[in-house]
Design an enzyme around this catalytic site. Structure first.
Site, PDB file in Angstrom:
ATOM      1  N   ASP A  64      -1.680  -0.832 -11.572  1.00  0.00           N
ATOM      2  CA  ASP A  64      -0.796  -0.275 -10.547  1.00  0.00           C
ATOM      3  C   ASP A  64      -0.098  -1.370  -9.743  1.00  0.00           C
ATOM      4  O   ASP A  64       1.076  -1.237  -9.376  1.00  0.00           O
ATOM      5  CB  ASP A  64      -1.595   0.623  -9.597  1.00  0.00           C
ATOM      6  CG  ASP A  64      -1.935   1.957 -10.237  1.00  0.00           C
ATOM      7  OD1 ASP A  64      -1.433   2.230 -11.341  1.00  0.00           O
ATOM      8  OD2 ASP A  64      -2.703   2.727  -9.634  1.00  0.00           O
ATOM      9  N   ASN A 124       5.094   2.465  -2.416  1.00  0.00           N
ATOM     10  CA  ASN A 124       3.876   3.149  -1.974  1.00  0.00           C
ATOM     11  C   ASN A 124       3.810   3.337  -0.465  1.00  0.00           C
ATOM     12  O   ASN A 124       3.887   4.458   0.032  1.00  0.00           O
ATOM     13  CB  ASN A 124       2.632   2.384  -2.434  1.00  0.00           C
ATOM     14  CG  ASN A 124       2.033   2.931  -3.699  1.00  0.00           C
ATOM     15  OD1 ASN A 124       2.580   3.849  -4.307  1.00  0.00           O
ATOM     16  ND2 ASN A 124       0.915   2.376  -4.115  1.00  0.00           N
ATOM     17  N   TYR A 163      -3.646   4.042  -0.457  1.00  0.00           N
ATOM     18  CA  TYR A 163      -4.390   3.749   0.771  1.00  0.00           C
ATOM     19  C   TYR A 163      -4.475   4.970   1.688  1.00  0.00           C
ATOM     20  O   TYR A 163      -5.509   5.250   2.303  1.00  0.00           O
ATOM     21  CB  TYR A 163      -3.709   2.584   1.481  1.00  0.00           C
ATOM     22  CG  TYR A 163      -4.480   1.987   2.641  1.00  0.00           C
ATOM     23  CD1 TYR A 163      -5.841   2.192   2.812  1.00  0.00           C
ATOM     24  CD2 TYR A 163      -3.818   1.175   3.562  1.00  0.00           C
ATOM     25  CE1 TYR A 163      -6.525   1.627   3.873  1.00  0.00           C
ATOM     26  CE2 TYR A 163      -4.487   0.606   4.630  1.00  0.00           C
ATOM     27  CZ  TYR A 163      -5.844   0.844   4.783  1.00  0.00           C
ATOM     28  OH  TYR A 163      -6.505   0.281   5.838  1.00  0.00           O
TER      29      TYR A 163
END
Length: 274
Positions: free
Chosen positions: A57, A126, A169
């Site tokens: 990733d 992200n 996260y």
């Protein structure tokens, strides 16, 4: 697709990464396709190119950063363990390359976020993380949008994520799963010192302001970017250029990946659908 060029972004620390890279270069030579290793940002692409991210990733995120100014689609090849953003493994490569030549894939648009705090700016696929500067990451920030304050966040900080980043996260901090390619801005408090604070999902075209009341650190897609002094205004909004990810024909569905990678459902549950 009249495939003419493949950009290669490789995590060379992964086992067999160099051999996989060599195999791909050989395949490209046999099929009259240019193989271009990339280790820095690319400012222009073309319609007949794709990016292969060889790693995990983190490598897909790095490739997305390198090609953040272009519309070049990215396919992740998993050389590691989790690989939530990847679509295939090393063993799948021969079949994958045939699917690419035969147009057996679709391109999925993923929203990116842009951020700016003074001279510090960039975009992410992200998340953007604001946290404290000491061994204890406690900090105080204020989140606002439009004409009003959303909340004051005392705690370990806040995570501002896309739908793509909702399973990173933010998820570990208690945020919701948002199914891509949904477009939104997710604000997830981390270890908040107010029990009533919960994640908030904003419309994609809003502008979010993070005002720091203490010195903080700024991270973008996991990379440290800067220390921001107390009184800084960090602005977060939808980036002008999205990231495009390749989804191969007959690839696992989003929820099957959740099941396999994160044990999200019961082990004996079989998820189906497109």
């Amino acid at each position: 697709m009249n495939l003419a060029r493949i950009y290669l972004v490789t995590n060379t620390t992964k086992p067999r990464a160099l051999q996989t890279l060599a195999d791909l270069k050989s395949w490209c030579q046999q099929h009259s396709v240019d193989a271009v290793p990339v280790s820095e940002p690319v400012t222009a692409g073309d319609e007949n190119s794709i990016v292969l991210a060889l790693g995990g990733d983190g490598t897909v995120l790095r490739a997305a950063d390198f090609f953040a100014r272009t519309a070049t689609p990215i396919l992740g090849i998993n050389l590691g363990s989790l690989g939530f953003l990847t679509q295939a493994t090393m063993g799948d490569l021969p079949a994958v390359m045939e699917k690419l030549l035969e147009d057996q894939f679709m391109v999925e648009e993923r929203m990116r976020l842009s951020y700016q705090a003074g001279d510090v700016s960039g975009t992410v696929l992200n998340d953007i993380v604001v946290t404290g500067v000491k061994e204890s990451p406690f900090c105080e920030i204020e989140l606002s949008w439009g004409d009003g304050v959303v909340a004051t966040f005392p705690g370990d900080g806040v995570i501002l994520a896309t739908a793509t980043g909702s399973t990173a996260y933010s998820l570990s901090a208690g945020g919701p799963v948002i199914v891509p390619p949904a477009a939104c801005i997710l604000a997830t408090p981390h270890a908040a010192h107010k029990l009533g604070l919960r994640p908030v999902v904003f419309p994609p075209d809003e502008v979010i302001h993070v005002s720091t009341r203490t010195e903080v650190r700024l991270f973008a897609d996991g990379d440290y970017m800067a220390h921001l002094p107390s009184g800084t205004d960090l602005t977060v909004r939808r980036a002008e250029v999205p990231t495009y990810l390749i989804r191969l024909a007959n690839s696992p569905t989003f929820f099957r990946v959740l099941n396999e990678k994160l044990n999200w459902a019961d082990a004996d549950q079989r998820l189906s659908g497109s």
